[in-house]
Design a protein around this motif. Structure first.
Motif, PDB file in Angstrom:
ATOM      1  N   ILE A  58       0.820  -1.163  -0.066  1.00  0.00           N
ATOM      2  CA  ILE A  58       0.123  -0.021   0.045  1.00  0.00           C
ATOM      3  C   ILE A  58       0.884   1.384   0.130  1.00  0.00           C
ATOM      4  CG2 ILE A  58      -1.724   1.270   1.170  1.00  0.00           C
ATOM      5  CD1 ILE A  58      -2.885  -1.355   2.155  1.00  0.00           C
ATOM      6  N   ASP A  59       0.950   2.040  -1.225  1.00  0.00           N
ATOM      7  CA  ASP A  59       1.612   3.189  -1.419  1.00  0.00           C
ATOM      8  C   ASP A  59       1.790   4.039  -0.079  1.00  0.00           C
ATOM      9  OD1 ASP A  59       3.954   4.435  -3.070  1.00  0.00           O
ATOM     10  OD2 ASP A  59       2.303   5.941  -3.405  1.00  0.00           O
ATOM     11  N   GLY A  60       0.530   4.193   0.212  1.00  0.00           N
ATOM     12  CA  GLY A  60       0.474   5.525   1.307  1.00  0.00           C
ATOM     13  C   GLY A  60       0.601   4.958   2.848  1.00  0.00           C
ATOM     14  N   LEU A  61       1.026   3.688   3.027  1.00  0.00           N
ATOM     15  CA  LEU A  61       1.040   3.209   4.270  1.00  0.00           C
ATOM     16  C   LEU A  61       2.480   2.588   4.621  1.00  0.00           C
ATOM     17  CD1 LEU A  61      -0.909   2.754   6.837  1.00  0.00           C
ATOM     18  CD2 LEU A  61      -1.470   0.487   5.761  1.00  0.00           C
ATOM     19  N   PRO A  63       5.227   0.447   5.885  1.00  0.00           N
ATOM     20  CA  PRO A  63       5.248  -1.125   5.961  1.00  0.00           C
ATOM     21  C   PRO A  63       4.826  -1.733   7.499  1.00  0.00           C
ATOM     22  CG  PRO A  63       6.999  -0.561   4.692  1.00  0.00           C
ATOM     23  CD  PRO A  63       6.447   0.736   5.182  1.00  0.00           C
ATOM     24  N   ASP A  64       5.281  -1.127   8.568  1.00  0.00           N
ATOM     25  CA  ASP A  64       5.305  -1.601   9.905  1.00  0.00           C
ATOM     26  C   ASP A  64       3.839  -1.591  10.241  1.00  0.00           C
ATOM     27  OD1 ASP A  64       7.815  -2.706  10.256  1.00  0.00           O
ATOM     28  OD2 ASP A  64       8.564  -0.653  10.977  1.00  0.00           O
ATOM     29  N   ALA A  65       3.143  -0.463   9.767  1.00  0.00           N
ATOM     30  CA  ALA A  65       1.791  -0.113  10.207  1.00  0.00           C
ATOM     31  C   ALA A  65       0.978  -1.113   9.244  1.00  0.00           C
ATOM     32  CB  ALA A  65       1.135   1.311   9.844  1.00  0.00           C
ATOM     33  N   CYS A  66       1.369  -1.248   7.898  1.00  0.00           N
ATOM     34  CA  CYS A  66       0.707  -2.029   6.874  1.00  0.00           C
ATOM     35  C   CYS A  66       0.691  -3.695   7.251  1.00  0.00           C
ATOM     36  CB  CYS A  66       1.363  -1.835   5.614  1.00  0.00           C
ATOM     37  SG  CYS A  66       0.501  -2.423   3.896  1.00  0.00           S
ATOM     38  N   GLU A 202     -13.363  -8.893  -1.343  1.00  0.00           N
ATOM     39  CA  GLU A 202     -13.773  -7.743  -0.727  1.00  0.00           C
ATOM     40  C   GLU A 202     -13.176  -7.732   0.793  1.00  0.00           C
ATOM     41  OE1 GLU A 202     -17.705  -7.191  -3.261  1.00  0.00           O
ATOM     42  OE2 GLU A 202     -17.872  -8.030  -1.423  1.00  0.00           O
ATOM     43  N   ALA A 203     -12.805  -8.587   1.555  1.00  0.00           N
ATOM     44  CA  ALA A 203     -12.283  -8.295   2.779  1.00  0.00           C
ATOM     45  C   ALA A 203     -11.015  -7.678   2.704  1.00  0.00           C
ATOM     46  CB  ALA A 203     -12.163  -9.835   3.566  1.00  0.00           C
ATOM     47  N   HIS A 204     -10.277  -7.606   1.487  1.00  0.00           N
ATOM     48  CA  HIS A 204      -9.101  -6.870   1.383  1.00  0.00           C
ATOM     49  C   HIS A 204      -9.375  -5.374   0.999  1.00  0.00           C
ATOM     50  CE1 HIS A 204      -6.479 -10.361   1.746  1.00  0.00           C
ATOM     51  NE2 HIS A 204      -7.407 -11.200   1.078  1.00  0.00           N
ATOM     52  N   ALA A 205     -10.312  -4.692   1.909  1.00  0.00           N
ATOM     53  CA  ALA A 205     -10.560  -3.351   1.682  1.00  0.00           C
ATOM     54  C   ALA A 205      -9.647  -2.330   1.690  1.00  0.00           C
ATOM     55  CB  ALA A 205     -11.762  -3.010   2.616  1.00  0.00           C
ATOM     56  N   ALA A 206      -8.735  -2.371   2.757  1.00  0.00           N
ATOM     57  CA  ALA A 206      -7.655  -1.364   2.781  1.00  0.00           C
ATOM     58  C   ALA A 206      -6.706  -1.331   1.358  1.00  0.00           C
ATOM     59  CB  ALA A 206      -6.814  -1.448   4.130  1.00  0.00           C
ATOM     60  N   TYR A 207      -6.375  -2.820   1.247  1.00  0.00           N
ATOM     61  CA  TYR A 207      -5.705  -3.028  -0.042  1.00  0.00           C
ATOM     62  C   TYR A 207      -6.186  -2.708  -1.342  1.00  0.00           C
ATOM     63  CZ  TYR A 207      -2.833  -5.477  -3.561  1.00  0.00           C
ATOM     64  OH  TYR A 207      -2.196  -5.770  -4.668  1.00  0.00           O
ATOM     65  N   LEU A 211      -5.040   0.360  -3.933  1.00  0.00           N
ATOM     66  CA  LEU A 211      -4.617   0.305  -5.361  1.00  0.00           C
ATOM     67  C   LEU A 211      -5.116   1.660  -6.122  1.00  0.00           C
ATOM     68  CD1 LEU A 211      -5.848  -3.336  -6.006  1.00  0.00           C
ATOM     69  CD2 LEU A 211      -3.271  -2.491  -5.898  1.00  0.00           C
ATOM     70  N   GLY A 212      -6.320   2.085  -5.895  1.00  0.00           N
ATOM     71  CA  GLY A 212      -6.501   3.427  -6.426  1.00  0.00           C
ATOM     72  C   GLY A 212      -7.166   3.075  -8.035  1.00  0.00           C
TER      73      GLY A 212
END
Ligand code: ZN
Length: 250
Positions: A58-61, A63-66, A202-207, A211-212
């Motif tokens: 996730i580009d805006g996040l 890695p440690d939080a992601c 759809e459970a991968h909502a943040a991912y 992607l945008g």
């Protein structure tokens, strides 16, 4: 694309335990989750193993939080299709290298779970068109095939055996199946479990959000692939797999 793609053969469903080893959270959901839902519905045991936690996804996040976000999404995504065990090997996302180290951690998983079938993602160079595959997928798929053989040999990665984990060699894997492969030979009917597969993606909502991709619809995307495979199997919807026999006689 060929005008008349070759028919696909039905996958063997006489097994009891499968281990799915993929590079990233979300890999299973881009083509195999509806098949998993079918199999868990038949009472089979399916375990997921994520080689990385997709922490660079996730580009805006950071890695440690992601990492925590994506692991939580994967656990939820697995639950949707009846998978209760998700192992995270926490290898580095984006920079996996095919080699002995990767084979070793995957062989330990095979010895731990003792599956009949091991499932991974497409590890061919492309997806069938001009879109190139991703480096982690290729490294993992190649390592999976080798690790399945390593797992059965007591003299390979011998330090894993007989310790506190109680691991023993496991040579019982009959076949490795790669979903998403442009060389698919087999398929399984997913008409009845297609919706669970969509929900699992759809459970991968943040991912997906990260992607945008504007106006990208998970259902539409999965349905296109499933209809194409379904028509080759003679059913409405299907999941295609390339099958690699793990014996030496075929
Ligand atoms: Zn991936």
């Amino acid at each position: 694309m060929a005008e008349n793609p070759a028919p696909l053969e039905p996958l063997d469903e006489t097994w009891e335990r499968a281990l799915c080893v993929v590079a990233h959270p979300d890999d299973m959901e881009f083509g195999a989750a509806a098949a998993v839902a079918r199999w868990t519905g038949q009472g089979k045991s399916v375990v997921y193993c994520m080689v990385t936690s997709g922490e660079a996804g996730i580009d805006g996040l950071d890695p440690d939080a992601c990492r925590a976000v994506r692991e939580a999404e994967q656990v939820r995504s697995a639950e949707v299709v009846g998978v209760d065990v998700v192992d995270f090997l926490r290898q580095p996302d984006g920079v996996l290298e095919y080699g002995v180290a990767l084979r070793s951690v995957i062989a330990a998983e095979v010895r731990r779970h003792r599956p009949d079938i091991v499932i991974t993602g497409n590890f061919r160079d492309t997806w069938g068109g001009r879109n190139l595959n991703q480096a982690d997928h290729i490294a993992v798929g190649r390592a999976v095939v080798d690790a399945v053989r390593d797992a059965g040999n007591r003299w390979v990665f011998a330090d894993q055996l007989g310790g506190s984990d109680g691991l023993e060699p496991w040579g019982g894997v009959r076949e490795v199946w790669a979903f998403g492969s442009p060389e698919a030979t087999h398929a399984v009917d997913t008409t009845a479990t297609f919706d669970a597969g969509v929900e699992s993606l759809e459970a991968h909502a943040a991912y997906i959000d990260g992607l945008g991709w504007e106006d990208w619809d998970p259902r539409e995307f999965l349905e296109g692939m499933a209809r194409a495979a379904g028509s080759r199997l003679g059913v409405a919807l299907a999941a295609p797999f390339e099958v690699f026999p793990m014996g030496w006689g075929e």
